[in-house]
Design a protein around this motif. Structure first.
Motif, PDB file in Angstrom:
ATOM      1  N   ARG A   1      22.285  39.599  47.952  1.00  0.00           N
ATOM      2  CA  ARG A   1      23.257  40.614  48.338  1.00  0.00           C
ATOM      3  C   ARG A   1      24.591  40.363  47.641  1.00  0.00           C
ATOM      4  O   ARG A   1      25.199  41.269  47.072  1.00  0.00           O
TER       5      ARG A   1
ATOM      6  N   ASP B   1      25.742  43.361  45.240  1.00  0.00           N
ATOM      7  CA  ASP B   1      26.486  44.380  45.981  1.00  0.00           C
ATOM      8  C   ASP B   1      27.392  45.245  45.104  1.00  0.00           C
ATOM      9  O   ASP B   1      27.313  46.471  45.122  1.00  0.00           O
TER      10      ASP B   1
ATOM     11  N   GLU C   1      27.139  49.303  44.005  1.00  0.00           N
ATOM     12  CA  GLU C   1      28.208  50.275  44.214  1.00  0.00           C
ATOM     13  C   GLU C   1      28.574  50.943  42.887  1.00  0.00           C
ATOM     14  O   GLU C   1      28.775  52.157  42.807  1.00  0.00           O
TER      15      GLU C   1
ATOM     16  N   ASN D   1      18.675  45.715  52.145  1.00  0.00           N
ATOM     17  CA  ASN D   1      19.935  46.449  52.183  1.00  0.00           C
ATOM     18  C   ASN D   1      19.719  47.816  52.856  1.00  0.00           C
ATOM     19  O   ASN D   1      19.011  48.673  52.340  1.00  0.00           O
ATOM     20  N   LYS D   2      20.322  47.975  54.035  1.00  0.00           N
ATOM     21  CA  LYS D   2      20.081  49.169  54.845  1.00  0.00           C
ATOM     22  C   LYS D   2      20.578  50.440  54.167  1.00  0.00           C
ATOM     23  O   LYS D   2      19.914  51.476  54.187  1.00  0.00           O
ATOM     24  N   ASP D   3      21.790  50.338  53.571  1.00  0.00           N
ATOM     25  CA  ASP D   3      22.353  51.529  52.932  1.00  0.00           C
ATOM     26  C   ASP D   3      21.441  52.009  51.814  1.00  0.00           C
ATOM     27  O   ASP D   3      21.181  53.201  51.667  1.00  0.00           O
ATOM     28  N   PHE D   4      20.960  51.035  51.062  1.00  0.00           N
ATOM     29  CA  PHE D   4      20.023  51.397  49.995  1.00  0.00           C
ATOM     30  C   PHE D   4      18.782  52.038  50.587  1.00  0.00           C
ATOM     31  O   PHE D   4      18.307  53.088  50.128  1.00  0.00           O
TER      32      PHE D   4
ATOM     33  N   GLU E   1      18.219  53.602  53.324  1.00  0.00           N
ATOM     34  CA  GLU E   1      18.397  54.965  53.853  1.00  0.00           C
ATOM     35  C   GLU E   1      18.602  55.988  52.735  1.00  0.00           C
ATOM     36  O   GLU E   1      18.035  57.075  52.760  1.00  0.00           O
ATOM     37  N   ALA E   2      19.411  55.592  51.757  1.00  0.00           N
ATOM     38  CA  ALA E   2      19.666  56.517  50.649  1.00  0.00           C
ATOM     39  C   ALA E   2      18.375  56.796  49.872  1.00  0.00           C
ATOM     40  O   ALA E   2      18.074  57.943  49.502  1.00  0.00           O
TER      41      ALA E   2
ATOM     42  N   ASN F   1      10.497  51.375  48.328  1.00  0.00           N
ATOM     43  CA  ASN F   1      11.257  51.366  49.575  1.00  0.00           C
ATOM     44  C   ASN F   1      10.483  52.080  50.678  1.00  0.00           C
ATOM     45  O   ASN F   1      10.412  51.623  51.818  1.00  0.00           O
TER      46      ASN F   1
END
Ligand code: BES
Ligand code: ZN
Length: 840
Positions: A608, A612, A616, A646-649, A651-652, A678
Motif C-alpha cells: 500500500r 498509493d 492516485e 485496497n477498498k477504494d480500488f 469498489e471503483a 477484482n
C-alpha cells in the motif's frame, strides 16, 4: 535409446517431388514422394515416422526395403551409388499432437471446423513425407496437394500456387532449403494483403472465426519488418511472398517456415481498437522474430541442432533491433530488460543449467535443447553484448558477408564470429567461447581493500552450486577509463580508490547499460556512494541496481531485509522499468509470509505504501495521450492494489465491471484483467464464475481469453477452483496448448493449490500422452518450482519427481527444479524472521 545416425552422409538429396492426399474426415493421408539426389553409398536410410510404406522403387524399379520404426528410418538398398531417384508410396494418420501434419479445431457460428497445418521443426517433416530430415540436407521441394476440399477453401505453402488440376493444388518449386522449414495449410480462411517497397507480397491469414480487423496490426508490422530486414541485412527477401498464418491449435509460439510463417492466434491476431499496449508489443516482437529468421535460419541455417542457439539467439535479439527501428517511441529494449534479462539471470544461476551451445548425441536430446531462458534469453543477451562491443556498422557489414558466403547453405557458430570479427577487427570467437560453452555467469565483486579499488569475478549461484573455477571474458563497460574493456582474470587492481574517485568525479559503476551477462556486488562504500547519487542514474541503471540486489538476496549474499528500504526509495518513479523491478522484488517477499497472518497484513501494508501515490496519479484506466511509461506502469500498481485489498480500488473496479456487464469484452483492455480479477477475488459468485468460463469458451479474442484465465484462477472459492481443475482435460474448455497457464494460475492460488497439485500428480500420464512430445513439456515442472516454497511441498515434489529422473528430456529439469525449490525453502527458513520484522 535410439542412436543418432546422420543419414545425410550417405544420401544427399537435391530435389523432392511430394504428392499428398489428405482427408480430414478420415483423419489420414496418403503420399508419394520422389527424392532425387546423390547416393555416396549403395545402402541408404531415409527418415519416416509412423508410415505404412507400401512400395519403394529406385529409378522406377521396385527394390527391397525395411522400415526401422525405432530409428524412424526406411533402409533402402539402391544397388548402386551416384545419382538416383527414390520413390516411396505410403499412408499415415493425422494426429492431434500438433506435430507433422495436424488439424486445428475451431467453431464458426456453432459449426465445428478444421484447418489443417504443419509443424516440422525440429524433426517432424518425416511425419509428412520421407526425407533426409536434417538441417544440413538442403534441397528444392515441389509440392502437389489434394484434400477433401470444400468450396471456398484456400491452400497455402512456402511458394505460390501455380495451378489447380483435378482437385490437386500444385505449388511452385522452392529454393534450396531445409526440411524443417517446409510448410503448407488448407481450410476456410480469410486474409489481408499488401506489398513491400521491394515488391514482396505480404499476407495475413486466419480462420473466419475472427473479425477482419484483427488481421490489420500484423499486416502492418510484417510489411515494415521485412522492409527493415532487407535494409539492415543488405540482402533481399528471396521469395515472392511472405504469408503469416494463425492456427487455432499450435504447440510453440510461432514458427518461421520459409514464406509461410505460422503463429498461435494470440501472437498474430488482435483487436486494434481494444488491445493493451503490452500485448501489441508482444505480437510485434513475435512477428519480427519469425521474419528475422527468414534470413537468419532460413537462408542460412545451422548445420546441426547443437547450434540451435545460432538461429534462436539471433532472432531473439533481432526482434528488438527491428521493432526499435520501426517503432522507436516504444522503447522496446526496455521489454528486453524486463523479460529476457531477468529470465536468463534467474535460470542461469542454478547449478546444472545447460550452456548456450550444447552437444547433441541422442534424438531425444534435440527436444531437450529448448530452454527458453538459455537458448533464447541468455543467447540473445550474448549477442547484445557483441553488438555493444562492435557497433551496428560492423554488425551489418559482417552479416552481409555472412549471408553472401553461406546463403542457401549452412553455418556454425564459428562462421558467425569470423564474419562479425573480421568486420570489427576483433577476435570475437575467443571472447564468446567463455559465454557459449560454459553454463552460468559471474558475479563481479567491486570493493575497496587497503585503499585500492579492486574487482573479482566468481560464478554466481542461487542455491547450492559447485565452484569449478570458471572465468569469463567480461565486457565490463565501467564508467572509469582505468578499468579494462575486457576483464578476464580472477581479480584486477584498478588503483588507489580516493585518487580514482576524485579523478572521475562520480561513483564507480560497471556494466553500465546492463548489456553484459553478469551481476555486480558493490561493497558498502561503493554501494553507498552510488545510492547517495541515485538521482543521476538513468532508469535502466536504477533497474539494474534493484535487479542485482534481488539476485544477491535470492543467493543470500545480501539480506532480503535490507532490500525493503531500497524499495521505498524507488517506489514513486514514473519509469516502467524501475516499477517492474520494484514490484518483482516486492512480489518476491510474498513467499516469506503465510496467507492470513499478521505478517501478510504487514506486507500488504508495504504494498500500500509503495503504490498509493501511484494509484492516485494513474487511476484505474488509461487516458488519451498518456505516456507509454504510464500505460506499462499501471498494471503493477493495480496488481498491488488488488493484493493489498485496497477498498477504494475494489469498489471503483467493481463499478466499471458493472457498467460493462453486458459486454465484458468492451472493458478497456489495458486494465481489463485487473477489473475481472477484482471481480473474481472480491465479488465472485458461482453464476458469475460460470459465465466467465463460458465467455472463455466462446470468445475468439486471444488476449481477452488470457485475461479471463488470469482472473478466474484468482477466486477464493475452493469449490469453484475444484470445478476448474476438473475441466483441465476437456479440450472444448481448455485447449492443451493453453493448459499450462490455467494450471499455473490455480497452483499459485492458495485456495486452489492442493487441487492443481493433486491433479498433475494423478494425471501425469495423461499429460505426458497429450503434450509430452512438446518442446515445452518440461516447463510444467518449472512452473511448480517457481511457486513452491515450503518444506512439505519440497518433500512431495521430490517424492513424485525423483522416480522420473530417467525420463528422457526431463532429467535436467527435475534436477534443477529440485535445487531451485530447495534453495527457496532454505532462503525462507533463514530469512523469514528478518524480513517479517523489516516489513512491520
Ligand atoms: N523456431 C522457433 C519455434 C521452434 C523452436 C519450434 C524449436 C520447434 C523447435 C520459433 O522461431 C520461435 O522461436 N518461437 C517462439 C516464439 C518467439 C517469438 C520467441 C516460441 O515458439 O516460443
Ligand atoms: Zn525463433
Amino acid at each position: 535409446m535410439a542412436e543418432l545416425v546422420r543419414l545425410f552422409n550417405r544420401f544427399q538429396p537435391d530435389h523432392y517431388d511430394i504428392y499428398l492426399d489428405v482427408s480430414r474426415s478420415e483423419k489420414k493421408f496418403s503420399g508419394k514422394t520422389t527424392i532425387y539426389g546423390n547416393a555416396s553409398e549403395a545402402e541408404i536410410g531415409i527418415h519416416e515416422k509412423d508410415f505404412d510404406v507400401t512400395s519403394v522403387s529406385v529409378d522406377g524399379t521396385p527394390v527391397d526395403f525395411n522400415v526401422d520404426n525405432d530409428n524412424e528410418v526406411i533402409n533402402v538398398s539402391l544397388g548402386k551409388t551416384g545419382e538416383v531417384a527414390v520413390t516411396i508410396e505410403y499412408s499415415a494418420k493425422l494426429t492431434d499432437t500438433m506435430m507433422g501434419i495436424y488439424p486445428s479445431y475451431y467453431q464458426v457460428n456453432g459449426e465445428q471446423k478444421q484447418l489443417v497445418g504443419t509443424q516440422f521443426e525440429t524433426n517432424f517433416a518425416r511425419q509428412a513425407f520421407p526425407c533426409i530430415d536434417e538441417p544440413e540436407a538442403k534441397a528444392k521441394f515441389k509440392l502437389a496437394l489434394k484434400f477433401d476440399e470444400q468450396p471456398g477453401e484456400t491452400a497455402l505453402a512456402n511458394m505460390p500456387e501455380v495451378k489447380v488440376e483435378n482437385g490437386v493444388h500444385y505449388f511452385d518449386e522452392t529454393v534450396k532449403m531445409s526440411t524443417y522449414l517446409v510448410a503448407f495449410a488448407f481450410g476456410d480462411m480469410q486474409s489481408k494483403m499488401t506489398e513491400t517497397k521491394s515488391g514482396v507480397k505480404v499476407g495475413v491469414f486466419g480462420t473466419k472465426a475472427h473479425d477482419a480487423k484483427e488481421l490489420d496490426f500484423a499486416l502492418d508490422i510484417a510489411k515494415r519488418s521485412i522492409e527493415f530486414f532487407e535494409d539492415f541485412y543488405q540482402t533481399p527477401y528471396p521469395l515472392p511472398h511472405s504469408w503469416q498464418l494463425a492456427l487455432p491449435d499450435f504447440s510453440a509460439g510461432a514458427m518461421e517456415n520459409w514464406g509461410l510463417v505460422t503463429y498461435r492466434e494470440a501472437y498474430l491476431l488482435l483487436d486494434p481498437d481494444n488491445t493493451s499496449f503490452e500485448v501489441k508489443q508482444r505480437v510485434a516482437t513475435v512477428i519480427a522474430h519469425e521474419l528475422a529468421h527468414q534470413w537468419f535460419g532460413d537462408l542460412v541455417t545451422m548445420r546441426w541442432w547443437d547450434d540451435l542457439w545460432l538461429n534462436e539467439s539471433f532472432a531473439n535479439m533481432m526482434e528488438y533491433v527491428a521493432i526499435d527501428a520501426i517503432e522507436p517511441s516504444w522503447n522496446i529494449w526496455e521489454v528486453f530488460q524486463t523479460t529476457d534479462v531477468p529470465a536468463a539471470l534467474k535460470r542461469d544461476a542454478v547449478d546444472g543449467v545447460q550452456s548456450v551451445h550444447v552437444e547433441v548425441h541422442h534424438p531425444a536430446e534435440i527436444d531437450a535443447l529448448f530452454d527458453g531462458a538459455i537458448v533464447y534469453a541468455k543467447g540473445a543477451r550474448m549477442l547484445v553484448m557483441v553488438r555493444a562491443l562492435i557497433g551496428d556498422d560492423a554488425l551489418r557489414e559482417g552479416l552481409k558477408n555472412y549471408f553472401a558466403a553461406h546463403k542457401y547453405g549452412n553455418a556454425a557458430g564459428a562462421d558467425l564470429w569470423d564474419a562479425l570479427g573480421k568486420a570489427a577487427g576483433m577476435d570475437l570467437g575467443k571472447i564468446m567461447e567463455s559465454w557459449l560453452e560454459q553454463p552460468g555467469y559471474p558475479v563481479v565483486n567491486a570493493y575497496v581493500e587497503d585503499n585500492r579499488l579492486k574487482l573479482a569475478q566468481k560464478q554466481f549461484f542461487t542455491g547450492e552450486g559447485k565452484d569449478e573455477g570458471r572465468r569469463w571474458q567480461i565486457p565490463l563497460n565501467a564508467n572509469y577509463d582505468q578499468a579494462p574493456d575486457i576483464f578476464s582474470e580472477e581479480t584486477v587492481d584498478l588503483g588507489d580508490y580516493q585518487e580514482l574517485r576524485k579523478l572521475n568525479g562520480k561513483p564507480f559503476r560497471v556494466n553500465v547499460g546492463n548489456n553484459s551477462h553478469f551481476i555486480v556486488k558493490y561493497d558498502d562504500t561503493l554501494q553507498e556512494d552510488i545510492l547517495n547519487d541515485a538521482d543521476k542514474l538513468s532508469p535502466i541503471d536504477k533497474m539494474q541496481l534493484l535487479q542485482d540486489l534481488r539476485l544477491l538476496a535470492e543467493a543470500k549474499q545480501v539480506s532480503y531485509a535490507d532490500v525493503v528500504p531500497v524499495l521505498k526509495q524507488f517506489a514513486d518513479s514514473e519509469s516502467n522499468v524501475i516499477n517492474d523491478s520494484v514490484y518483482t522484488l516486492a512480489n518476491n517477499l510474498k513467499k516469506f509470509v503465510e496467507p492470513g497472518t499478521e505478517d501478510e497484513d504487514n506486507l500488504k501494508n508495504l504494498f500500500r505504501q509503495l503504490s498509493d501515490k501511484q494509484l492516485e496519479r494513474l487511476g484505474l484506466v488509461s487516458v488519451d495521450g498518456e505516456s507509454n511509461n504510464d500505460k506499462l506502469t499501471r498494471p503493477y500498481i493495480l496488481g498491488a492494489a488488488l493484493y493489498d485489498d485496497n477498498k477504494d480500488f475494489a469498489e471503483a473496479a467493481h463499478a466499471i465491471f458493472q457498467d460493462h456487464q453486458s459486454n465484458l469484452l468492451s472493458l478497456p483492455a489495458d486494465t481489463r484483467v485487473y477489473i475481472l480479477a477484482n471481480e473474481m477475488k472480491n465479488y465472485s459468485n458461482a453464476e458469475e464464475f460460470d459465465s466467465l468460463v463460458e465467455e472463455y469458451k466462446q470468445s475468439t479474442d486471444p488476449s481477452y481469453k488470457q485475461d479471463i484465465c488470469a482472473a478466474v484462477t484468482l477466486t477464493k472459492d475452493a469449490k469453484l477452483l475444484g470445478k476448474l481443475v476438473a475441466n483441465f482435460e476437456d479440450s472444448s474448455v481448455v485447449k492443451p496448448q493453453d493448459l499450462r497457464a490455467w494450471f499455473s494460475g490455480v497452483l499459485r492460488n492458495p485456495a486452489g493449490q492442493q487441487f492443481a497439485w493433486d491433479w498433475i500428480r494423478n494425471e501425469w500420464q495423461w499429460l505426458e500422452d497429450t503434450v509430452g512430445g512438446d518442446m515445452e513439456f518440461a516447463t510444467f515442472i518449472t512452473v511448480i518450482a517457481n511457486i513452491f516454497h515450503t518444506r512439505t511441498r519440497l518433500d512431495e515434489f521430490k517424492a513424485f519427481f525423483e522416480p522420473k529422473l530417467d525420463t528422457p528430456g526431463l532429467t535436467r529439469e527435475i534436477k534443477m527444479d529440485t535445487r531451485a525449490i530447495t534453495s527457496t525453502v532454505e532462503l525462507v527458513e533463514s530469512e523469514k524472521d528478518a524480513v517479517r520484522s523489516a516489513i512491520k
